[in-house]
Motif scaffolding. Structure first.
Motif, PDB file in Angstrom:
ATOM      1  N   PRO A 112       0.742   5.631   3.291  1.00  0.00           N
ATOM      2  CA  PRO A 112      -0.856   5.825   2.712  1.00  0.00           C
ATOM      3  C   PRO A 112      -1.502   7.172   3.066  1.00  0.00           C
ATOM      4  N   VAL A 113      -1.170   7.071   4.295  1.00  0.00           N
ATOM      5  CA  VAL A 113      -2.458   8.071   5.027  1.00  0.00           C
ATOM      6  C   VAL A 113      -1.521   9.079   5.351  1.00  0.00           C
TER       7      VAL A 113
ATOM      8  N   GLU B  39       1.402   9.964   4.836  1.00  0.00           N
ATOM      9  CA  GLU B  39       2.785  10.903   4.461  1.00  0.00           C
ATOM     10  C   GLU B  39       3.933  10.130   4.226  1.00  0.00           C
ATOM     11  N   GLU B  40       4.319   9.750   5.682  1.00  0.00           N
ATOM     12  CA  GLU B  40       5.901  10.014   6.296  1.00  0.00           C
ATOM     13  C   GLU B  40       6.134   8.828   5.532  1.00  0.00           C
ATOM     14  N   ILE B  41       7.686   9.084   5.454  1.00  0.00           N
ATOM     15  CA  ILE B  41       8.622   8.674   4.962  1.00  0.00           C
ATOM     16  C   ILE B  41       9.107   7.548   5.962  1.00  0.00           C
ATOM     17  N   GLU B  42       8.571   6.032   5.006  1.00  0.00           N
ATOM     18  CA  GLU B  42       9.111   4.681   5.946  1.00  0.00           C
ATOM     19  C   GLU B  42      10.399   4.101   5.468  1.00  0.00           C
ATOM     20  N   ASN B  43      10.329   4.590   4.434  1.00  0.00           N
ATOM     21  CA  ASN B  43      11.353   3.445   3.699  1.00  0.00           C
ATOM     22  C   ASN B  43      12.533   4.416   2.305  1.00  0.00           C
ATOM     23  N   LEU B  44      13.247   4.344   2.304  1.00  0.00           N
ATOM     24  CA  LEU B  44      14.041   4.972   1.688  1.00  0.00           C
ATOM     25  C   LEU B  44      14.925   3.725   0.670  1.00  0.00           C
TER      26      LEU B  44
ATOM     27  N   GLU C   5       0.810  -1.530   0.017  1.00  0.00           N
ATOM     28  CA  GLU C   5       0.176   0.303   0.134  1.00  0.00           C
ATOM     29  C   GLU C   5       0.757   1.297  -0.080  1.00  0.00           C
ATOM     30  N   GLN C   6       2.113   1.120  -0.043  1.00  0.00           N
ATOM     31  CA  GLN C   6       2.669   2.512   0.264  1.00  0.00           C
ATOM     32  C   GLN C   6       2.974   3.164  -0.794  1.00  0.00           C
TER      33      GLN C   6
END
Length: 79
Positions: free
Chosen positions: A42-43, A45-50, A26-27
């Motif tokens: 998706p909710v 909009e925070e960066i979770e992975n790079l 879902e990202q």
């Protein structure tokens, strides 16, 4: 609760992964700079992975590697 960061390096693909959580379908993905992909919640909009492509080449070209993001780092466990 904040997540611990994990850093993984794929030598074959020459990709550095910086993760707050495991990637999931879902990202949203956005290339924030050439060869640097951010995976966003998706909710929030925070960066979770790079994902940093061509990492070894980037690091060899300069002794300093900067990411185009701001970070607020904290210890995961209080001493």
């Amino acid at each position: 609760m904040a997540a611990k960061l994990t850093v993984e390096y794929d030598r074959v693909g020459d990709i550095l992964y910086i993760n707050k959580c495991s990637p999931y379908a879902e990202q949203e993905s956005a290339e924030i700079e050439y060869g640097i992909v951010a995976r966003l919640n998706p909710v929030t909009e925070e960066i979770e992975n790079l994902e940093v492509m061509f990492f070894s080449k980037r690091f060899q070209e300069s002794n300093v590697f900067e990411l185009p993001i701001m970070a607020d780092l904290h210890l995961s466990v209080k001493a």
